[in-house]
Design a protein around this motif. Sequence first.
Motif, PDB file in Angstrom:
ATOM      1  N   MET A  44      -2.622  18.395 -15.692  1.00  0.00           N
ATOM      2  CA  MET A  44      -3.885  17.800 -15.335  1.00  0.00           C
ATOM      3  C   MET A  44      -3.634  16.626 -14.398  1.00  0.00           C
ATOM      4  SD  MET A  44      -6.750  16.252 -17.864  1.00  0.00           S
ATOM      5  CE  MET A  44      -6.851  14.500 -17.674  1.00  0.00           C
ATOM      6  N   THR A  45      -4.297  16.600 -13.267  1.00  0.00           N
ATOM      7  CA  THR A  45      -4.166  15.530 -12.298  1.00  0.00           C
ATOM      8  C   THR A  45      -5.368  14.609 -12.398  1.00  0.00           C
ATOM      9  OG1 THR A  45      -2.975  17.001 -10.809  1.00  0.00           O
ATOM     10  CG2 THR A  45      -3.906  15.018  -9.851  1.00  0.00           C
ATOM     11  N   LEU A  46      -5.085  13.328 -12.511  1.00  0.00           N
ATOM     12  CA  LEU A  46      -6.166  12.355 -12.542  1.00  0.00           C
ATOM     13  C   LEU A  46      -6.672  12.110 -11.134  1.00  0.00           C
ATOM     14  CD1 LEU A  46      -4.695   9.736 -15.024  1.00  0.00           C
ATOM     15  CD2 LEU A  46      -6.398  11.487 -15.492  1.00  0.00           C
ATOM     16  N   ARG A  47      -7.953  11.963 -11.009  1.00  0.00           N
ATOM     17  CA  ARG A  47      -8.544  11.687  -9.704  1.00  0.00           C
ATOM     18  C   ARG A  47      -8.187  10.263  -9.299  1.00  0.00           C
ATOM     19  NH1 ARG A  47     -14.666  10.756  -8.231  1.00  0.00           N
ATOM     20  NH2 ARG A  47     -14.405  10.616  -5.983  1.00  0.00           N
ATOM     21  N   LYS A  48      -7.719  10.110  -8.094  1.00  0.00           N
ATOM     22  CA  LYS A  48      -7.344   8.799  -7.571  1.00  0.00           C
ATOM     23  C   LYS A  48      -8.494   8.248  -6.741  1.00  0.00           C
ATOM     24  CE  LYS A  48      -3.060   9.213  -8.971  1.00  0.00           C
ATOM     25  NZ  LYS A  48      -2.386   8.350  -9.881  1.00  0.00           N
ATOM     26  N   GLU A  49      -8.611   6.948  -6.712  1.00  0.00           N
ATOM     27  CA  GLU A  49      -9.627   6.257  -5.924  1.00  0.00           C
ATOM     28  C   GLU A  49      -8.932   5.324  -4.948  1.00  0.00           C
ATOM     29  OE1 GLU A  49     -12.981   6.602  -6.123  1.00  0.00           O
ATOM     30  OE2 GLU A  49     -12.879   8.037  -7.777  1.00  0.00           O
ATOM     31  N   ARG A  50      -9.467   5.249  -3.746  1.00  0.00           N
ATOM     32  CA  ARG A  50      -8.932   4.343  -2.744  1.00  0.00           C
ATOM     33  C   ARG A  50      -9.427   2.933  -3.050  1.00  0.00           C
ATOM     34  NH1 ARG A  50      -6.395   4.507   1.898  1.00  0.00           N
ATOM     35  NH2 ARG A  50      -6.443   6.759   2.013  1.00  0.00           N
ATOM     36  N   LEU A  51      -8.533   1.955  -2.848  1.00  0.00           N
ATOM     37  CA  LEU A  51      -8.850   0.561  -3.141  1.00  0.00           C
ATOM     38  C   LEU A  51      -8.251  -0.307  -2.040  1.00  0.00           C
ATOM     39  CD1 LEU A  51      -9.716  -1.712  -5.172  1.00  0.00           C
ATOM     40  CD2 LEU A  51      -7.429  -1.474  -6.157  1.00  0.00           C
ATOM     41  N   THR A  52      -9.022  -1.204  -1.531  1.00  0.00           N
ATOM     42  CA  THR A  52      -8.516  -2.156  -0.542  1.00  0.00           C
ATOM     43  C   THR A  52      -8.473  -3.517  -1.201  1.00  0.00           C
ATOM     44  OG1 THR A  52      -9.516  -0.892   1.255  1.00  0.00           O
ATOM     45  CG2 THR A  52      -8.900  -3.180   1.724  1.00  0.00           C
ATOM     46  N   VAL A  53      -7.280  -4.133  -1.204  1.00  0.00           N
ATOM     47  CA  VAL A  53      -7.113  -5.435  -1.840  1.00  0.00           C
ATOM     48  C   VAL A  53      -6.295  -6.352  -0.937  1.00  0.00           C
ATOM     49  CG1 VAL A  53      -7.243  -4.516  -4.191  1.00  0.00           C
ATOM     50  CG2 VAL A  53      -5.033  -4.737  -3.071  1.00  0.00           C
ATOM     51  N   THR A  54      -6.381  -7.626  -1.214  1.00  0.00           N
ATOM     52  CA  THR A  54      -5.559  -8.625  -0.546  1.00  0.00           C
ATOM     53  C   THR A  54      -4.633  -9.222  -1.588  1.00  0.00           C
ATOM     54  OG1 THR A  54      -7.375  -9.120   0.960  1.00  0.00           O
ATOM     55  CG2 THR A  54      -5.610 -10.756   0.806  1.00  0.00           C
ATOM     56  N   VAL A  55      -3.329  -9.237  -1.300  1.00  0.00           N
ATOM     57  CA  VAL A  55      -2.347  -9.754  -2.256  1.00  0.00           C
ATOM     58  C   VAL A  55      -1.426 -10.752  -1.567  1.00  0.00           C
ATOM     59  CG1 VAL A  55      -2.377  -7.658  -3.673  1.00  0.00           C
ATOM     60  CG2 VAL A  55      -0.712  -7.885  -1.837  1.00  0.00           C
ATOM     61  N   ASP A  56      -0.748 -11.537  -2.379  1.00  0.00           N
ATOM     62  CA  ASP A  56       0.253 -12.462  -1.838  1.00  0.00           C
ATOM     63  C   ASP A  56       1.371 -11.672  -1.168  1.00  0.00           C
ATOM     64  OD1 ASP A  56      -1.137 -14.629  -2.876  1.00  0.00           O
ATOM     65  OD2 ASP A  56       0.074 -14.712  -4.714  1.00  0.00           O
ATOM     66  N   ARG A  57       1.901 -12.205  -0.090  1.00  0.00           N
ATOM     67  CA  ARG A  57       2.951 -11.530   0.672  1.00  0.00           C
ATOM     68  C   ARG A  57       4.151 -11.215  -0.211  1.00  0.00           C
ATOM     69  NH1 ARG A  57       3.286  -8.379   4.969  1.00  0.00           N
ATOM     70  NH2 ARG A  57       5.242  -7.492   4.347  1.00  0.00           N
ATOM     71  N   ALA A  58       4.527 -12.132  -1.096  1.00  0.00           N
ATOM     72  CA  ALA A  58       5.689 -11.922  -1.958  1.00  0.00           C
ATOM     73  C   ALA A  58       5.493 -10.707  -2.868  1.00  0.00           C
ATOM     74  CB  ALA A  58       5.968 -13.169  -2.792  1.00  0.00           C
ATOM     75  N   LEU A  59       4.263 -10.477  -3.309  1.00  0.00           N
ATOM     76  CA  LEU A  59       3.989  -9.316  -4.156  1.00  0.00           C
ATOM     77  C   LEU A  59       4.116  -8.021  -3.362  1.00  0.00           C
ATOM     78  CD1 LEU A  59       0.934 -10.684  -6.160  1.00  0.00           C
ATOM     79  CD2 LEU A  59       3.317 -10.499  -6.917  1.00  0.00           C
ATOM     80  N   LEU A  60       3.600  -8.028  -2.149  1.00  0.00           N
ATOM     81  CA  LEU A  60       3.721  -6.854  -1.291  1.00  0.00           C
ATOM     82  C   LEU A  60       5.187  -6.589  -0.963  1.00  0.00           C
ATOM     83  CD1 LEU A  60       2.512  -4.566   0.326  1.00  0.00           C
ATOM     84  CD2 LEU A  60       2.111  -6.186   2.198  1.00  0.00           C
ATOM     85  N   ASP A  61       5.941  -7.642  -0.668  1.00  0.00           N
ATOM     86  CA  ASP A  61       7.374  -7.478  -0.391  1.00  0.00           C
ATOM     87  C   ASP A  61       8.094  -6.867  -1.589  1.00  0.00           C
ATOM     88  OD1 ASP A  61       6.988  -8.581   2.120  1.00  0.00           O
ATOM     89  OD2 ASP A  61       7.797 -10.563   1.574  1.00  0.00           O
ATOM     90  N   ALA A  62       7.757  -7.317  -2.795  1.00  0.00           N
ATOM     91  CA  ALA A  62       8.389  -6.780  -4.002  1.00  0.00           C
ATOM     92  C   ALA A  62       8.053  -5.304  -4.166  1.00  0.00           C
ATOM     93  CB  ALA A  62       7.950  -7.577  -5.224  1.00  0.00           C
ATOM     94  N   ALA A  63       6.813  -4.937  -3.920  1.00  0.00           N
ATOM     95  CA  ALA A  63       6.410  -3.534  -4.022  1.00  0.00           C
ATOM     96  C   ALA A  63       7.144  -2.686  -2.997  1.00  0.00           C
ATOM     97  CB  ALA A  63       4.895  -3.410  -3.844  1.00  0.00           C
TER      98      ALA A  63
END
Length: 103
Positions: free
Chosen positions: A1-20
């Motif tokens: 079973m595949t869960l339906r995904k939703e698109r999300l636009t967010v703003t995050v701290d640069r350090a968090l994006l770098d870690a991801a």
Amino acid sequence: MTLRKERLTVTVDRALLDAAQEAVSTGRAQSVSSWVSVALAERMAKERRLSALADAIATYEAEHGEISEQEMVEQARADRTAAVVVRGSGDRTRARKGREGAA
């Protein structure tokens, strides 16, 4: 079973994006989206645990009365007395040196 995904636009701290992005580049995450999904799931689980704890405290206090500051202090003291220290002995350093010498 595949869960339906939703698109999300967010703003995050640069350090968090770098870690991801680092997690993706090192193979610890499939994508930034999956990294964010895991973080959101962990936050949701934490919020549920905190809510359950608040409910448990409210139920206890409804039956036994409000937990006093003195009871909190006494319990903290009892917890410190009963605690077992599992770090700071230096045993790991000696064990590591023993393994390195055996190699």
